[in-house]
Scaffold this motif. Structure first.
Motif, PDB file in Angstrom:
ATOM      1  N   VAL A 105      50.387  47.346  51.546  1.00 21.00           N
ATOM      2  CA  VAL A 105      51.384  47.640  50.508  1.00 21.00           C
ATOM      3  C   VAL A 105      51.441  46.519  49.487  1.00 21.00           C
ATOM      4  O   VAL A 105      51.399  46.752  48.270  1.00 21.00           O
ATOM      5  CB  VAL A 105      52.773  47.852  51.149  1.00 21.00           C
ATOM      6  N   TYR A 106      51.547  45.267  49.980  1.00 16.72           N
ATOM      7  CA  TYR A 106      51.698  44.140  49.061  1.00 16.72           C
ATOM      8  C   TYR A 106      50.456  43.956  48.189  1.00 16.72           C
ATOM      9  O   TYR A 106      50.565  43.748  46.981  1.00 16.72           O
ATOM     10  CB  TYR A 106      51.974  42.858  49.836  1.00 16.72           C
ATOM     11  N   SER A 107      49.273  44.054  48.776  1.00 13.68           N
ATOM     12  CA  SER A 107      48.057  43.834  47.995  1.00 13.68           C
ATOM     13  C   SER A 107      47.844  44.952  46.977  1.00 13.68           C
ATOM     14  O   SER A 107      47.318  44.718  45.882  1.00 13.68           O
ATOM     15  CB  SER A 107      46.839  43.724  48.918  1.00 13.68           C
ATOM     16  N   ALA A 108      48.268  46.164  47.322  1.00 17.81           N
ATOM     17  CA  ALA A 108      48.179  47.259  46.354  1.00 17.81           C
ATOM     18  C   ALA A 108      49.093  46.984  45.163  1.00 17.81           C
ATOM     19  O   ALA A 108      48.713  47.191  44.007  1.00 17.81           O
ATOM     20  CB  ALA A 108      48.560  48.583  47.019  1.00 17.81           C
ATOM     21  N   GLN A 109      50.300  46.469  45.441  1.00 15.16           N
ATOM     22  CA  GLN A 109      51.223  46.137  44.359  1.00 15.16           C
ATOM     23  C   GLN A 109      50.679  45.000  43.507  1.00 15.16           C
ATOM     24  O   GLN A 109      50.672  45.078  42.274  1.00 15.16           O
ATOM     25  CB  GLN A 109      52.575  45.721  44.944  1.00 15.16           C
ATOM     26  N   PHE A 110      50.242  43.936  44.144  1.00 16.74           N
ATOM     27  CA  PHE A 110      49.807  42.747  43.424  1.00 16.74           C
ATOM     28  C   PHE A 110      48.479  42.967  42.714  1.00 16.74           C
ATOM     29  O   PHE A 110      48.261  42.459  41.605  1.00 16.74           O
ATOM     30  CB  PHE A 110      49.680  41.569  44.398  1.00 16.74           C
TER      31      PHE A 110
ATOM     32  N   GLY B 213      43.957  46.977  51.442  1.00 22.50           N
ATOM     33  CA  GLY B 213      44.859  47.685  50.543  1.00 22.50           C
ATOM     34  C   GLY B 213      44.239  48.122  49.226  1.00 22.50           C
ATOM     35  O   GLY B 213      44.261  49.326  48.887  1.00 22.50           O
ATOM     36  N   PRO B 214      43.687  47.211  48.417  1.00 26.60           N
ATOM     37  CA  PRO B 214      43.107  47.640  47.135  1.00 26.60           C
ATOM     38  C   PRO B 214      41.933  48.600  47.294  1.00 26.60           C
ATOM     39  O   PRO B 214      41.743  49.496  46.457  1.00 26.60           O
ATOM     40  CB  PRO B 214      42.650  46.313  46.504  1.00 26.60           C
TER      41      PRO B 214
END
Length: 418
Positions: A213-218, A339-340
């Motif tokens: 989740v975090y890496s997709a956001q960032f 994630g990405p």
């Protein structure tokens, strides 16, 4: 808080400049990749590479510091960051960007470890928790401020790549001129993943999902904005909303965490974040709705990081917490790498809204697993829970261990009062 700010403001200023540089380059690459015509798959590899480098940096930086010292590591890695930032527009190739992102992830991890070591050394047992809170606020503020800089130039040119390079270079001055260059430095050997999973299955599974989740956001939020046809100011506002939500919701969720069954709070927070992501998928055509859901997604996903750490610590002796944190960071890093890549694949299938499809799946999966674990283990009494301490998902092992030390000190203080 003011006392900590007064004694550590040069260090915090330098960290903020680093975060502005990092936040700007991540969003800028997502936009510039679309201008250069890079495919979504190519951009997913570029963004994932940052987390590969970051995870490698978390493993190798401590040894570098032990060999040559904090100052040399900080100056050398910071110089590489400045150089790579300028090279991005010159080498507009997805393979070159992937290598550059991997190197810059490694270097940023290294400078964060060094800066966090100095910050920990400057803090006392009495104000360590406040110092950590200021550090997280500075991190989030730096990322949000970076988005505003996007409107100062043309993403297809060079100036927006020069700005973060200059900011990173300037960040050396307040840090190196204001701190003791040789703080004590030691890292704890991570606990085995098998033992960690046995102790806290929810903590491990949750950390892996949250890494995605975090890496997709960032890494991919700007790619989403570019593919969705958002303007530069709109992309800036969209990314900013995620991190404003992350900052403003951290402390209310932390307050609840110390007063209720943490599994119920994990379930509710993850479910709410999943619903917000689903709403964003359905109503992505409304920019106001997009900003609202981005705020809610950031406001639920980022506090979950600290919440899962605190929940895992509930089942550990104080002596094992630091070792467990190393394992949790490694699990989170594996999820962040994936994630990405998965986001890019989902965006190829569903279009730009595939970004929200993945976030919905990961958040609801975390909520479902929390509900399942509630049927497998009795809840801990609130009096037995460790103290929640806010930590940003971008923090390294040093900051997480500082957070654990702060929680242990707070627990000891509460025990002394009873």
């Amino acid at each position: 808080m003011l006392q900590v700010l007064g004694s550590s403001w040069p260090l915090l200023l330098g960290i903020m400049l680093l975060m502005v540089g990092n936040g700007l380059q991540g969003t800028l690459l997502g936009i510039r990749g679309g201008i250069e015509g890079f495919s979504t798959l190519s951009m997913s590899f570029v963004m994932s590479a940052y987390f590969v480098g970051f995870l490698g940096g978390s493993r190798l930086t401590p040894e570098l510091i032990r060999r040559v010292g904090h100052v040399r590591v900080f100056a050398a890695l910071g110089s590489f960051i400045s150089a790579i930032l300028i090279l991005y527009p010159t080498l507009a190739n997805p393979y070159a960007w992937t290598i550059g992102r991997m190197m810059i992830g490694f270097c940023f991890c290294g400078v964060y470890v060094t800066a966090e070591s100095w910050l920990n050394n400057a803090a006392s047992n009495e104000n360590r928790g406040k110092a950590l809170s200021l550090y997280m606020i500075v991190q989030m503020f730096g990322i949000v401020a970076a988005q505003g800089l996007l409107t100062l130039g043309d993403p297809s040119g060079f100036i927006l790549f020069v700005i973060p390079s200059v900011l990173v270079s300037i960040s050396f001055a307040p840090i190196l001129l204001s701190v003791n260059p040789t703080p004590a430095f030691a890292t704890t050997k991570p606990m085995s993943l098998r033992r960690l999973y046995t102790i806290s299955p929810l903590g491990c599974v949750g950390m892996f999902l949250l890494g995605g989740v975090y890496s997709a956001q960032f890494g991919m939020s700007a790619v989403y904005g570019s593919l969705a046809g958002l303007s530069i100011p709109q992309i800036s506002a969209f990314v900013s909303s995620i991190y404003i939500g992350a900052l403003l919701c951290q402390y209310p969720i932390g307050w609840l965490s110390d007063r209720m069954d943490r599994r119920k709070l994990i379930l509710a927070t993850a479910f709410f974040g999943g619903v917000a992501s689903a709403v964003a998928f359905v109503y992505s055509g409304s920019f106001v709705m997009l900003l609202t859901t981005a705020f809610l997604i950031g406001g639920t996903s980022n506090p979950l990081y600290s919440l899962l750490l605190a929940y895992t610590n509930d089942f550990l002796e104080h002596d094992d917490m630091a070792a467990a944190s190393g394992g949790m960071l490694f699990i989170n890093g594996l999820g962040a790498i994936a994630g990405p890549l998965i986001t890019g694949w989902m965006m190829d299938i569903y279009g730009p809204e595939g970004f929200f499809v993945l976030l919905t799946f990961l958040m609801l999966a975390l909520a479902a697993y929390a509900a399942y674990r509630m049927t497998r283990r009795k809840s801990r009494g609130i009096a037995e829970q460790s103290t929640y301490t806010a930590v940003a998902p971008s923090a390294t092992s040093v900051a997480v261990e500082v957070a654990i030390e702060s929680a242990i000190d707070e627990d000891a203080h509460k025990d002394g009062q009873t």
